[in-house]
Scaffold this motif. Structure first.
Motif, PDB file in Angstrom:
ATOM      1  N   THR A 181      35.058  44.167  33.248  1.00  0.00           N
ATOM      2  CA  THR A 181      34.359  42.743  33.746  1.00  0.00           C
ATOM      3  C   THR A 181      34.282  41.852  32.596  1.00  0.00           C
ATOM      4  O   THR A 181      34.717  40.599  33.146  1.00  0.00           O
ATOM      5  CB  THR A 181      33.024  43.432  34.213  1.00  0.00           C
ATOM      6  OG1 THR A 181      33.003  44.294  35.010  1.00  0.00           O
ATOM      7  CG2 THR A 181      32.370  42.062  34.940  1.00  0.00           C
ATOM      8  N   ASP A 207      34.480  46.018  42.126  1.00  0.00           N
ATOM      9  CA  ASP A 207      33.948  47.329  41.403  1.00  0.00           C
ATOM     10  C   ASP A 207      32.704  47.697  42.517  1.00  0.00           C
ATOM     11  O   ASP A 207      31.760  46.855  42.200  1.00  0.00           O
ATOM     12  CB  ASP A 207      33.350  46.746  39.977  1.00  0.00           C
ATOM     13  CG  ASP A 207      33.307  48.344  39.311  1.00  0.00           C
ATOM     14  OD1 ASP A 207      33.143  49.393  40.143  1.00  0.00           O
ATOM     15  OD2 ASP A 207      32.783  48.282  38.307  1.00  0.00           O
ATOM     16  N   ASN A 237      29.307  43.955  38.778  1.00  0.00           N
ATOM     17  CA  ASN A 237      28.322  43.068  37.955  1.00  0.00           C
ATOM     18  C   ASN A 237      28.784  41.731  37.410  1.00  0.00           C
ATOM     19  O   ASN A 237      28.431  41.362  36.607  1.00  0.00           O
ATOM     20  CB  ASN A 237      27.687  44.164  37.122  1.00  0.00           C
ATOM     21  CG  ASN A 237      28.846  44.734  36.158  1.00  0.00           C
ATOM     22  OD1 ASN A 237      29.800  44.422  36.319  1.00  0.00           O
ATOM     23  ND2 ASN A 237      28.460  45.979  35.543  1.00  0.00           N
ATOM     24  N   ASP A 291      38.308  42.495  39.680  1.00  0.00           N
ATOM     25  CA  ASP A 291      37.696  43.335  38.889  1.00  0.00           C
ATOM     26  C   ASP A 291      37.392  44.731  39.648  1.00  0.00           C
ATOM     27  O   ASP A 291      36.628  44.591  40.603  1.00  0.00           O
ATOM     28  CB  ASP A 291      36.501  42.758  38.679  1.00  0.00           C
ATOM     29  CG  ASP A 291      35.471  43.370  37.339  1.00  0.00           C
ATOM     30  OD1 ASP A 291      35.997  44.516  36.795  1.00  0.00           O
ATOM     31  OD2 ASP A 291      34.375  43.326  37.392  1.00  0.00           O
TER      32      ASP A 291
END
Ligand SMILES: Nc1ncnc2c1ncn2[C@@H]1O[C@H](COP(=O)(O)OP(=O)(O)O)[C@@H](O)[C@H]1O
Ligand SMILES: [Mg+2]
Length: 299
Positions: A44, A67, A72, A146
């Motif tokens: 990330t 993700d 996040n 991501d």
């Protein structure tokens, strides 16, 4: 002069040339998945800081937060997107309404919860979702995805359908063996033949090179595949500090050791672009959404 503006100048002449060429051929949207075998290896942070560096080179960068349980991007950027893909699925919002502007003009697609149950969406819902994603009306040069770690369906799906895969590995032995597992399954079951590697949290350039060489040798010997080495990121306490501040490292400590690595990586990625064919497509990576939709897990 800061490094970003030096780099901008460096690429400036090329960018200008390219622009004069756009009538003939449009720049291709590069969909790059950032993935790993083992979790917590820096995906990330690499996604965010690469996006930041590419953006400071004048590229229009989108991040798809794919993700699943651990999404996040929003935590690391301290943003709380009011809407996400779920609102698009329910018909409450248009895809263009959910895009969030992040630092350095990075655009974020808050996809996490909505995409997390991708496999559980009905066929109709999947079709609807991917059709909507194709309706993004902003031009993008890069879509950085991501992904989660490992070989769960959803992770494989994004990796097998992206244009390019960047694997992240650290010098930890388990990170390398897990990276190998990811490459093996993508190569043998999904016929992916091209992998890129970023080594993260290394103490030295030499250590980074050793990680690459070890992985490359095994992958080459057992799978007859070459890995392209993009570069490395130093282990850097400033990165941890930036995480605690919920800011991209490049925003708060651009001159830190890891910060300089990210600019070098972005430059390398831009260089690699010249080896890609230019497709006559514009907009929001229509082929990628289509491939995502039609992907099937192999037994
Ligand atoms: N280059 C680095 N130097 C120091 N710490 C790092 C570095 N890269 C990652 N970390 C640490 O690892 C943690 C996990 O990073 P993250 O990007 O969230 O990994 P992933 O997305 O792969 O789970 C960060 O919060 C940070 O503390
Ligand atoms: Mg992550």
């Amino acid at each position: 002069m800061d490094q970003a503006s030096t780099l901008r100048q460096l690429v400036g002449s090329d960018a200008a040339k390219e622009q004069s060429n756009t009538k003939k051929k449009k720049r291709r949207v590069r969909v790059i998945s950032i993935t790993s075998g083992k979790g917590g290896v820096g995906k990330t942070n690499i996604t965010i800081n690469l996006a930041y560096a590419l953006s400071s080179l004048g590229r229009r960068v989108f991040i798809l937060d794919a993700d699943l349980g651990l999404a996040n991007i929003d935590v690391l950027l301290n943003i709380s997107p009011p809407y996400n893909i779920e609102h698009v699925l329910s018909g409450e919002k248009n895809i263009n309404d959910i895009i969030v502007n992040g630092p350095a003009n990075i655009r974020i697609l808050p996809a996490s919860s909505g995409l997390s149950e991708l496999a559980e969406l009905s066929r109709d819902e999947q079709v609807k979702l991917f059709r909507k994603l194709g309706e993004i009306d902003q031009t993008m040069d890069y879509l950085l995805v991501d992904t989660g770690a490992g070989i769960a369906s959803n992770v494989l799906r994004f990796n097998a359908t992206a244009d390019e895969i960047i694997l992240v590995a650290t010098p930890e032995p388990t990170s390398m063996t897990d990276a190998y597992s990811v490459i093996k399954i993508l190569a043998t079951k999904y016929h992916v033949r091209k992998f890129n590697l970023i080594t993260n949290a290394v103490e030295s350039r030499k250590e980074a090179q050793a990680v690459f060489e070890r992985l490359h040798k095994v992958v080459h010997d057992f799978l007859q595949i070459n890995i392209n080495y993009v570069g490395f990121v130093f282990k850097d306490p400033m990165l941890t500090k930036a995480v605690r501040m919920q800011k991209p490292l490049l925003e708060v400590f651009p001159k830190s050791p890891a910060g300089k690595c990210f600019y070098a990586l972005a430059q390398q990625i831009e260089k690699d672009a010249t080896t890609l064919p230019s497709l006559d497509v514009k907009g929001s990576a229509p082929n990628f959404w289509d491939r995502l939709l039609h992907w099937k897990r192999q037994k």
